[in-house]
Design an enzyme around this catalytic site. Structure first.
Site, PDB file in Angstrom:
ATOM      1  N   ARG A 123      50.052 101.174  57.411  1.00 38.20           N
ATOM      2  CA  ARG A 123      51.301 100.682  56.810  1.00 38.20           C
ATOM      3  C   ARG A 123      52.488 101.354  57.501  1.00 38.20           C
ATOM      4  NH1 ARG A 123      50.436  99.139  50.651  1.00 38.20           N
ATOM      5  NH2 ARG A 123      51.586  97.303  51.298  1.00 38.20           N
ATOM      6  N   GLN A 128      54.233  96.061  59.960  1.00 40.42           N
ATOM      7  CA  GLN A 128      54.683  95.349  58.753  1.00 40.42           C
ATOM      8  C   GLN A 128      54.394  93.851  58.794  1.00 40.42           C
ATOM      9  OE1 GLN A 128      58.756  96.288  57.951  1.00 40.42           O
ATOM     10  NE2 GLN A 128      58.229  97.906  56.516  1.00 40.42           N
ATOM     11  N   ASP A 131      50.932  93.005  57.550  1.00 45.79           N
ATOM     12  CA  ASP A 131      50.528  93.676  56.326  1.00 45.79           C
ATOM     13  C   ASP A 131      50.161  92.681  55.225  1.00 45.79           C
ATOM     14  OD1 ASP A 131      50.302  95.208  54.053  1.00 45.79           O
ATOM     15  OD2 ASP A 131      51.940  96.548  54.591  1.00 45.79           O
ATOM     16  N   SER A 134      50.989  93.608  51.546  1.00 41.38           N
ATOM     17  CA  SER A 134      52.357  93.267  51.123  1.00 41.38           C
ATOM     18  C   SER A 134      52.509  91.773  50.904  1.00 41.38           C
ATOM     19  CB  SER A 134      53.376  93.699  52.185  1.00 41.38           C
ATOM     20  OG  SER A 134      53.437  95.096  52.238  1.00 41.38           O
ATOM     21  N   TYR A 227      53.398 106.734  49.008  1.00 42.43           N
ATOM     22  CA  TYR A 227      52.717 106.207  47.817  1.00 42.43           C
ATOM     23  C   TYR A 227      52.865 107.171  46.649  1.00 42.43           C
ATOM     24  CZ  TYR A 227      50.362 102.718  50.658  1.00 42.43           C
ATOM     25  OH  TYR A 227      50.080 101.660  51.468  1.00 42.43           O
TER      26      TYR A 227
HETATM   27  P1  NAD Z   1      50.746 100.040  45.418  1.00 43.02           P
HETATM   28  O1  NAD Z   1      50.214  98.665  45.204  1.00 43.02           O
HETATM   29  O2  NAD Z   1      49.820 101.100  45.920  1.00 43.02           O
HETATM   30  O3  NAD Z   1      51.358 100.557  44.009  1.00 43.02           O
HETATM   31  C1  NAD Z   1      52.255  99.806  43.255  1.00 43.02           C
HETATM   32  C2  NAD Z   1      53.278 100.717  42.612  1.00 43.02           C
HETATM   33  O4  NAD Z   1      52.701 101.442  41.519  1.00 43.02           O
HETATM   34  C3  NAD Z   1      53.870 101.759  43.541  1.00 43.02           C
HETATM   35  O5  NAD Z   1      55.261 101.552  43.635  1.00 43.02           O
HETATM   36  C4  NAD Z   1      53.535 103.081  42.863  1.00 43.02           C
HETATM   37  O6  NAD Z   1      54.556 104.057  43.024  1.00 43.02           O
HETATM   38  C5  NAD Z   1      53.399 102.668  41.415  1.00 43.02           C
HETATM   39  N1  NAD Z   1      52.648 103.595  40.553  1.00 43.02           N
HETATM   40  C6  NAD Z   1      51.503 104.265  40.821  1.00 43.02           C
HETATM   41  N2  NAD Z   1      51.135 105.016  39.753  1.00 43.02           N
HETATM   42  C7  NAD Z   1      52.059 104.794  38.780  1.00 43.02           C
HETATM   43  C8  NAD Z   1      52.206 105.262  37.444  1.00 43.02           C
HETATM   44  N3  NAD Z   1      51.349 106.114  36.898  1.00 43.02           N
HETATM   45  N4  NAD Z   1      53.268 104.852  36.731  1.00 43.02           N
HETATM   46  C9  NAD Z   1      54.155 103.964  37.289  1.00 43.02           C
HETATM   47  N5  NAD Z   1      54.066 103.477  38.541  1.00 43.02           N
HETATM   48  C10 NAD Z   1      53.028 103.890  39.275  1.00 43.02           C
HETATM   49  O7  NAD Z   1      52.004 100.036  46.319  1.00 43.02           O
HETATM   50  P2  NAD Z   1      52.533  98.970  47.380  1.00 43.02           P
HETATM   51  O8  NAD Z   1      53.318  97.965  46.673  1.00 43.02           O
HETATM   52  O9  NAD Z   1      51.413  98.517  48.230  1.00 43.02           O
HETATM   53  O10 NAD Z   1      53.481  99.870  48.261  1.00 43.02           O
HETATM   54  C11 NAD Z   1      54.224 100.948  47.763  1.00 43.02           C
HETATM   55  C12 NAD Z   1      55.236 101.378  48.807  1.00 43.02           C
HETATM   56  O11 NAD Z   1      54.611 101.593  50.077  1.00 43.02           O
HETATM   57  C13 NAD Z   1      56.300 100.341  49.102  1.00 43.02           C
HETATM   58  O12 NAD Z   1      57.261 100.191  48.148  1.00 43.02           O
HETATM   59  C14 NAD Z   1      56.807 100.864  50.447  1.00 43.02           C
HETATM   60  O13 NAD Z   1      57.690 101.949  50.248  1.00 43.02           O
HETATM   61  C15 NAD Z   1      55.541 101.323  51.096  1.00 43.02           C
HETATM   62  N6  NAD Z   1      55.056 100.267  52.007  1.00 43.02           N
HETATM   63  C16 NAD Z   1      55.251 100.417  53.329  1.00 43.02           C
HETATM   64  C17 NAD Z   1      54.842  99.394  54.199  1.00 43.02           C
HETATM   65  C18 NAD Z   1      55.028  99.480  55.672  1.00 43.02           C
HETATM   66  O14 NAD Z   1      55.838 100.271  56.132  1.00 43.02           O
HETATM   67  N7  NAD Z   1      54.264  98.678  56.454  1.00 43.02           N
HETATM   68  C19 NAD Z   1      54.217  98.265  53.715  1.00 43.02           C
HETATM   69  C20 NAD Z   1      54.042  98.165  52.346  1.00 43.02           C
HETATM   70  C21 NAD Z   1      54.446  99.169  51.507  1.00 43.02           C
END
Ligand code: NAD
Length: 378
Positions: A123, A128, A131, A134, A227
């Protein structure tokens, strides 16, 4: 040698997406590569056979594609049956569920098949556009809100009518990752009052930028690589106590919380659901990972003390046309890394290719796809 890229009809229950849509197939043909597909592979996603260029070849049957493909692309790829039919040195690209049925990977490795897992693409900023976590989470976040809106006994927007004024629905989204932010944006578009919550402090601004309020429960839990980390028991208790008060005023709750490589964090207890208003609706996107809410059952809708608890499975497959388009573009961007001026080449110096390879040179190479030893953390 002309490379043949194959795709077949998905076989998993409820899977209606297709790995290659006509737009992507054209781009692959543009490289001078061939396309071979199983009849009706794209039908359920809204892409009938005739939607594909005449230059794409339609096989008579599935096994013809598997026997001939140099590169097989799939959505839920790599079943035991398909491995038997694939060529010895084939390349497979798809969401291969690296943590499940790991004997498939040793079987594939034994045949010299190189497997790339779309779920394991690093990631990073450069990756991106590939991905799938996402792109597909974004579809799921959108559809979760539509599901909630159609199951709720109330409107989402404020309505001013001759029969009086209707107050907007109050929607809480827990987890402000890709799915959660898309859910907030969608609920806002439908006119609801939206509140978002997450344990990562950087999400405060992201939530507010969508016109939603941020719910501060006094718990921050930043883990590795941007994360969240799992909460301690004490943090969990603080989170639940503060959340319980807020939940009594919510009409719709959408939960999307996840911590990589772990079961979905259990955030909402059965007691908290019991205390919600009658007629409230919960859509738990963590259902397949065990659920963010205690009463959730994956693939089921339950009514608990007049609260509807919905635990959808594979929600992105219920918007198959756009989910497939996005998935297919992700695949194309990965395939582009394997194109060296029209020649198919795997450059293992590339951190994206090396990072998502599950099998290579006859071995299972990715730790995620190897059976866990006793005592190892999943
Ligand atoms: P994810 O599906 O792993 O998690 C979803 C959300 O749940 C996250 O925002 C996490 O903080 C939240 N969470 C976990 N435990 C929790 C709790 N106990 N209470 C409340 N919330 C909780 O995450 P995702 O959507 O796949 O990605 C998260 C972040 O990763 C993105 O927002 C971004 O910053 C980053 N990301 C980067 C890339 C990239 O650069 N290629 C791509 C995707 C995501």
């Amino acid at each position: 040698m002309t490379i043949t890229v194959g795709f077949v009809k998905e076989t998993k229950d409820g899977e209606s997406r297709v790995a290659l849509v006509p737009e992507t197939a054209e781009k692959i043909l543009g490289l001078g590569w061939q396309i071979l597909f199983e009849p009706d592979a794209g039908e359920q996603a809204g892409f009938p056979n005739e939607a594909y260029s005449e230059m794409c070849q339609m096989a008579k049957k599935r096994s013809d594609v598997l026997n001939a493909a140099d590169v097989l692309v799939g959505v839920d790829a790599l079943s035991n049956e398909d491995i038997k039919e694939l060529k010895n040195d084939a390349v497979v690209i798809g969401m291969v569920s690296p943590y499940q049925e790991q004997d498939r990977f040793s079987q594939a490795a034994e045949k010299g098949i190189t497997v790339f897992s779309m779920e394991l693409i690093p990631r990073t900023t450069r990756a991106q556009a590939m991905d799938v976590l996402s792109s597909q989470a974004s579809v799921a976040g959108y559809k979760a809100v539509l599901l909630a809106a159609s199951e709720a006994p109330r409107f989402f927007p404020m309505l001013t009518t001759a029969a009086g004024t209707i107050r907007p629905a109050s929607v809480l989204v827990i987890g402000a990752g890709v799915a959660g932010l898309q859910a907030m944006a969608t609920a806002r578009r439908l006119g609801a009052n939206v509140t978002g919550y997450d344990v990562r402090p950087e999400t405060v601004e992201q939530v507010k930028s969508l016109g939603a309020k941020f719910l501060d429960l006094g718990v921050e839990a930043v883990g590795e690589g941007g994360y969240a980390r799992a909460l301690t028991d004490e943090e969990k208790l603080t989170q639940q106590q503060n959340l319980a008060k807020h939940l009594t005023s919510v009409d719709v709750l959408i939960t999307t919380a996840a911590v990589p490589g772990r079961p979905a964090p259990r955030i909402i207890t059965a007691d908290m659901v019991n205390d919600m208003k009658a007629g409230s609706v919960i859509v738990d996107l963590g259902a397949e990972g065990g659920g963010n809410c205690e009463p959730t059952e994956a693939g089921q809708t339950k009514v608990v003390n007049n609260v509807k608890v919905i635990g959808p499975k594979n929600l992105s497959a219920t918007v198959p046309l756009h989910a497939s388009e996005m998935y297919s573009r992700n695949v194309w961007n990965l395939l582009s890394l394997m194109n060296n001026e029209g020649e198919f080449a795997l450059n293992w110096e590339d951190d994206i290719l090396a990072g998502c390879a599950v099998t290579r040179d006859g071995k299972v190479v990715h730790p995620a796809a190897k059976p866990q030893q006793d005592g190892e953390k999943s």
